[in-house]
Design a protein around this motif. Structure first.
Motif, PDB file in Angstrom:
ATOM      1  N   THR A   1      -3.400  -3.579  -9.240  1.00 41.98           N
ATOM      2  CA  THR A   1      -3.311  -2.388  -8.403  1.00 41.98           C
ATOM      3  C   THR A   1      -4.635  -1.624  -8.444  1.00 41.98           C
ATOM      4  N   PHE A   2      -5.091  -1.210  -7.256  1.00 39.36           N
ATOM      5  CA  PHE A   2      -6.315  -0.416  -7.129  1.00 39.36           C
ATOM      6  C   PHE A   2      -5.928   1.005  -6.757  1.00 39.36           C
ATOM      7  N   GLN A   3      -6.227   1.926  -7.656  1.00 37.80           N
ATOM      8  CA  GLN A   3      -5.775   3.310  -7.489  1.00 37.80           C
ATOM      9  C   GLN A   3      -6.937   4.193  -7.080  1.00 37.80           C
ATOM     10  N   ASN A   4      -6.746   4.932  -6.013  1.00 40.69           N
ATOM     11  CA  ASN A   4      -7.730   5.922  -5.566  1.00 40.69           C
ATOM     12  C   ASN A   4      -9.078   5.298  -5.239  1.00 40.69           C
ATOM     13  N   PHE A   5      -9.087   4.093  -4.706  1.00 44.76           N
ATOM     14  CA  PHE A   5     -10.345   3.419  -4.397  1.00 44.76           C
ATOM     15  C   PHE A   5     -10.919   3.952  -3.088  1.00 44.76           C
ATOM     16  N   PRO A   6     -12.213   4.304  -3.086  1.00 40.61           N
ATOM     17  CA  PRO A   6     -12.837   4.723  -1.823  1.00 40.61           C
ATOM     18  C   PRO A   6     -12.922   3.533  -0.856  1.00 40.61           C
ATOM     19  N   ASP A   7     -12.925   3.822   0.436  1.00 40.34           N
ATOM     20  CA  ASP A   7     -12.990   2.762   1.446  1.00 40.34           C
ATOM     21  C   ASP A   7     -14.183   1.853   1.213  1.00 40.34           C
ATOM     22  N   GLY A   8     -13.933   0.573   1.308  1.00 39.36           N
ATOM     23  CA  GLY A   8     -15.027  -0.389   1.307  1.00 39.36           C
ATOM     24  C   GLY A   8     -15.619  -0.695  -0.054  1.00 39.36           C
ATOM     25  N   LEU A   9     -15.099  -0.097  -1.130  1.00 37.49           N
ATOM     26  CA  LEU A   9     -15.691  -0.375  -2.438  1.00 37.49           C
ATOM     27  C   LEU A   9     -15.439  -1.818  -2.831  1.00 37.49           C
ATOM     28  N   LEU A  10     -14.210  -2.287  -2.620  1.00 33.79           N
ATOM     29  CA  LEU A  10     -13.890  -3.687  -2.887  1.00 33.79           C
ATOM     30  C   LEU A  10     -13.502  -4.317  -1.568  1.00 33.79           C
TER      31      LEU A  10
ATOM     32  N   LEU B   1      -2.485   3.889  -3.682  1.00 33.76           N
ATOM     33  CA  LEU B   1      -2.298   2.712  -4.526  1.00 33.76           C
ATOM     34  C   LEU B   1      -2.210   1.482  -3.633  1.00 33.76           C
ATOM     35  N   ARG B   2      -3.025   0.506  -3.936  1.00 34.49           N
ATOM     36  CA  ARG B   2      -3.031  -0.734  -3.166  1.00 34.49           C
ATOM     37  C   ARG B   2      -2.879  -1.885  -4.152  1.00 34.49           C
ATOM     38  N   LYS B   3      -1.894  -2.729  -3.884  1.00 37.62           N
ATOM     39  CA  LYS B   3      -1.605  -3.825  -4.809  1.00 37.62           C
ATOM     40  C   LYS B   3      -1.870  -5.146  -4.125  1.00 37.62           C
TER      41      LYS B   3
ATOM     42  N   THR C   1     -10.379  -7.898  -1.823  1.00 35.00           N
ATOM     43  CA  THR C   1      -9.126  -7.919  -2.578  1.00 35.00           C
ATOM     44  C   THR C   1      -7.991  -7.313  -1.762  1.00 35.00           C
TER      45      THR C   1
ATOM     46  N   ILE D   1      -6.627  -0.697 -11.809  1.00 34.39           N
ATOM     47  CA  ILE D   1      -8.001  -0.205 -11.871  1.00 34.39           C
ATOM     48  C   ILE D   1      -8.053   1.107 -11.104  1.00 34.39           C
TER      49      ILE D   1
ATOM     50  N   GLY E   1      -4.301  -4.487 -15.385  1.00 31.99           N
ATOM     51  CA  GLY E   1      -3.350  -4.580 -14.281  1.00 31.99           C
ATOM     52  C   GLY E   1      -3.555  -3.504 -13.220  1.00 31.99           C
TER      53      GLY E   1
ATOM     54  N   ARG F   1     -22.102   3.478  -6.459  1.00 29.93           N
ATOM     55  CA  ARG F   1     -21.332   2.281  -6.092  1.00 29.93           C
ATOM     56  C   ARG F   1     -21.950   0.999  -6.641  1.00 29.93           C
TER      57      ARG F   1
ATOM     58  N   THR G   1       1.268  -1.543 -10.463  1.00 29.09           N
ATOM     59  CA  THR G   1       1.309  -2.613 -11.453  1.00 29.09           C
ATOM     60  C   THR G   1       1.240  -1.960 -12.822  1.00 29.09           C
TER      61      THR G   1
ATOM     62  N   SER H   1       3.602  -0.252  -4.934  1.00 29.99           N
ATOM     63  CA  SER H   1       2.262  -0.771  -5.201  1.00 29.99           C
ATOM     64  C   SER H   1       1.804  -0.569  -6.635  1.00 29.99           C
TER      65      SER H   1
ATOM     66  N   PHE I   1       0.843  -1.191   0.000  1.00 33.29           N
ATOM     67  CA  PHE I   1       0.000   0.000   0.000  1.00 33.29           C
ATOM     68  C   PHE I   1       0.879   1.242   0.000  1.00 33.29           C
TER      69      PHE I   1
END
Lengths: 503, 503
Positions: free
Chosen positions: A491-500, A140-142, A503, B446, B444, B429, B462, B460, A125
């Motif tokens: 990698t999940f970029q700029n994801f709001p809390d709890g959306l996914l 960024l969270r991978k 993962t 999102i 790779g 959402r 990808t 972090s 992260f």
């Protein structure tokens, strides 16, 4: 008894063709008949696996662990029925079968633990830096993500530990990949018993339909359909170099190439330094002969090449080795293909002008073969690459060197290996070190004063190695890191809390 | 000025052929001449790299870091000479060049830090259990090991950050792999300046001869020699799908296949949900147009496809986007190949019955092209896979959907991507989530509420994704984990203390 294909939660038998397992002791067909999968059944299994993937990858680690543990329990519950069936299909002694069964259920439980612990996600992260100049950094969270439906081709020599519920299958299921197993022709009945256990475990623990399928069929034709299916995401194979390379090529020639992890041949060279030979020749001979002939020499880590100086100590070891082999039983090989290859290999050695067969005896039954030891001079070995190749079974070739320099030349000339070993005394470090530096380039596991058979299932195992040992030397087929073959980073970029969540 | 190949610490110029760089602004050859590498020179470079590998992999992390830091310093010391040369060969504005230079030296310093920290070794250890029953466990120590000589094909659009001393090169050098760079035809002079810096840095910091080479030559012919050389262990490539796939195929068809990491095309789809469009249409249009046209749209993360509902809000966004594009300058593309492809792509769009070009203007100079925006209905897009492919440059295709269901169908139909983005409001959402679940399978990285251009260099990241974005979706080309492409695991079993110091 007629045994069908298992496609998700359905038994399926569309073909009018029939397959049989052969008893390696009698060479007769066993009674049960098996029905090969049609092209439509192959397609259905992969499509179901793809649909299952979308659900299964979001199933919690705890639930996947329950599934894997249920499989382990189910295999144990099969009890003697499984043992007897495997005995009929392999000719292995019961003790060998029980060891493999224990390893298989232990592996399933280990991967269940992996499913819960989720270290394979390798999460990293980097927090957002909204005030950074000149540009802000987004968060960024991978994480590692399951690659999709995995096709597994089981090994002839490990009907349990490397097949239907073996390491490839367990590691893929642990991380969220559905699996389609192509049952090995040599042990269709053992496969059927274990596959049914997996289907029932999936149903009992609420896994999605299609998370597991088991198909019978011709290795190449059914294999081709499976590897070429556009929804297949990765392939695991354990077996011959010819078969493994063919599947690898099919995987790479696809419009969308996929990873094909073929674990193939290996001669697992052992370099024997003179002071170590001298130390206790007899015990060393016993250790080497044991490793050569264990399970009829039918381990992928069987030591097929021994390398030593051409001196008195090696002469003594040679004699001691022949004695040990003479005391060993004939080996009952797994099937006619393997015993024919072995007999042909030994016949070629016999006819070779360069190589001398120093231990071999006539053996009676078709699949029962004698252990064998041959000797060749280093220069002849170097001149004949055919001698570098595996003869699957209880055979080793002793390469005699005039000098340490020749020993190094042998190391340089070897192909890729699963393992390489050096037997040495403390005083021989200076001789061993340059040898080891070359062996690192050649093998996935380097051993000091130990035989290559006996593959520990743990974090630090590498069961893999440069081609032709495997088609991809960046991964291991045994141990917790076997999961890495079925994952890719996202990698999940700029994801709001709890959306996914998962993962 | 005549510039030679650099082979280890030697300048080499055996060929009588000559190469030139082209000024993209004038389309004339620049003055300097470059000498392509002969087959003998290619072989020499790889053999030297192999020999260097045996030394370089045992060089300490601190020493490798000193080498990388010296390269960074050397690039900075080139000062305006490098900037002006790159300007002549790319037509990029100075500000763009300075940003790329900063990123390149920052990457070198980051990988220098990696070389010292050695987290990429991923060391694990299982201690011996000599008293375990029935069999004792030997000690097992696992570490990642440098794979061998790496060949790097630089990118036309990043002469510094993805080329001679770019991420592929720096990550390989950091972990002990020598590198041979095939200079990109479009920026031979920039390559020559940086390559000389690397050679001098290697000499100054005492690295082995052969740790780095730079060869000029035809991409396909020289590339083929490099990829097929038996001592080449891995390949990094950034460029077109045609070129990347050709090199991948060469690597897989070898007697001993090797990993080929080709980073290729990507349309980086952006899904625009209606509430987000409504929120601030004008700012969103500015953000999208900026990402579309940044660096002439010549980023591998340029957004080539926008997906939105066919409604009033999207109509407003369309108008705003055209306004922003109208205010943007023409883009000067990197070379004639790229501008020709772009012009052909736009011409095909113009001639298509299904697609409507809604922004485009005539542009004067050969390599200067107009940004462009086209619109297509979802069903037409789905029926025509050609529209899913990248037109490299400042072009985007807006896909209009009648429903969220059609939006999902678009996501399902897309090929593999480096990135995929969703613009959404908090209230959206429930609409975004199923879309994201499909996009994870495709990309790779999102992104939520952000444009894909701007690739953060960190743990972090990808920068990779399913084919055809890359040929191997299990790795990243950017960030610290880029080192993983050049490593394989090796296990040391039962090793006495101190036998191997540097593993």
């Amino acid at each position: 008894m007629i045994t069908n294909n298992i496609i998700g939660f359905q038994l399926s038998a569309k073909s009018s063709e029939r397959l049989f397992s052969v008893n390696p002791m009698t060479l007769e067909n066993l009674e049960e008949t098996f029905i090969p999968a049609t092209e439509a059944e192959v397609n259905l299994a992969v499509e179901k696996a793809f649909k299952a993937w979308r659900l299964y990858r979001n199933v919690s680690g705890e639930e996947r662990a329950a599934f894997l543990n249920e499989i382990a329990k189910g295999i144990e519950a099969l009890g003697d029925m499984l043992v007897q069936r495997m005995k009929l299909e392999t000719g292995y002694p019961e003790a060998r079968i029980l060891v493999e069964r224990n390893r298989t259920v232990a592996q399933l439980r280990m991967f269940a633990e992996e499913a819960v612990q989720e270290q394979w996600k390798e999460i990293s992260f980097d927090a957002a830096l909204p005030d950074r100049k000149p540009t802000p950094r987004p968060s960024l969270r991978k994480t590692m993500f399951p690659i999709g439906p995995v096709v597994v081709f089981g090994a002839s020599n490990f009907p349990l530990a490397y097949s239907t519920a073996g390491g490839d299958v367990a590691s893929a299921l642990a991380v969220g990949c559905p699996v389609i197993v192509k049952a090995h022709d040599s042990h269709l009945g053992t496969n059927a018993l274990v596959a049914e256990v997996i289907m029932q475990a999936a149903q009992k623990t609420g896994m999605p339909d299609g998370v597991f399928s088991s198909l019978n069929g011709d290795g190449l034709a059914t294999g081709k359909l499976l590897v070429q299916h556009p929804r297949t995401a990765a392939v695991g194979f354990t077996g011959s170099q010819r078969g493994g390379r063919a599947l690898f090529d099919l995987g790479q020639q696809r419009e969308i190439p996929i990873p094909v992890f073929s674990e193939m041949g290996s001669v697992n060279p052992i370099f024997l330094l003179p002071e170590k030979i001298k130390e206790d020749t007899n015990a060393l001979a016993a250790q080497l002969a044991g490793s050569m002939t264990l399970s009829g020499g039918q381990f992928c880590t069987q030591p097929g090449i021994l390398v030593a100086l051409n001196d008195d100590r090696t002469d003594a070891l040679k004699l001691a080795l022949c004695e040990k082999l003479n005391a060993a039983d004939d080996a009952l090989l797994l099937n006619q293909g393997i015993s024919k290859s072995y007999r042909n290999g030994i016949a070629e050695i016999k006819n070779s002008l360069d190589v001398k067969l120093i231990f071999h005896r006539e053996s009676g039954r078709d699949n029962a073969v004698s252990p064998a030891l041959a000797v060749v001079q280093a220069q002849q070995f170097l001149a004949n690459p055919k001698l570098h190749r595996e003869i699957f079974g209880p055979f080793s070739l002793l390469v005699l060197c005039q000098s340490y320099k020749e020993m190094s030349q042998i190391a340089e000339a070897l192909e890729g290996q699963l393992t390489a070993a050096v037997f040495m005394q403390e005083v021989e470090r200076a001789t061993a070190l340059p040898l080891i530096e070359v062996l690192i380039e050649k093998a996935g596991r380097i051993i000091v004063n130990g035989v290559p058979t006996g593959v520990e299932v743990c974090d630090s195992m590498t069961h893999g190695g440069p081609y032709p040992a495997t088609t991809d030397n960046r991964f291991t087929a045994v141990g917790t890191h076997a999961t890495q073959r079925w994952l890719r980073p996202v990698t999940f970029q700029n994801f709001p809390d709890g959306l996914l969540i998962n993962t």
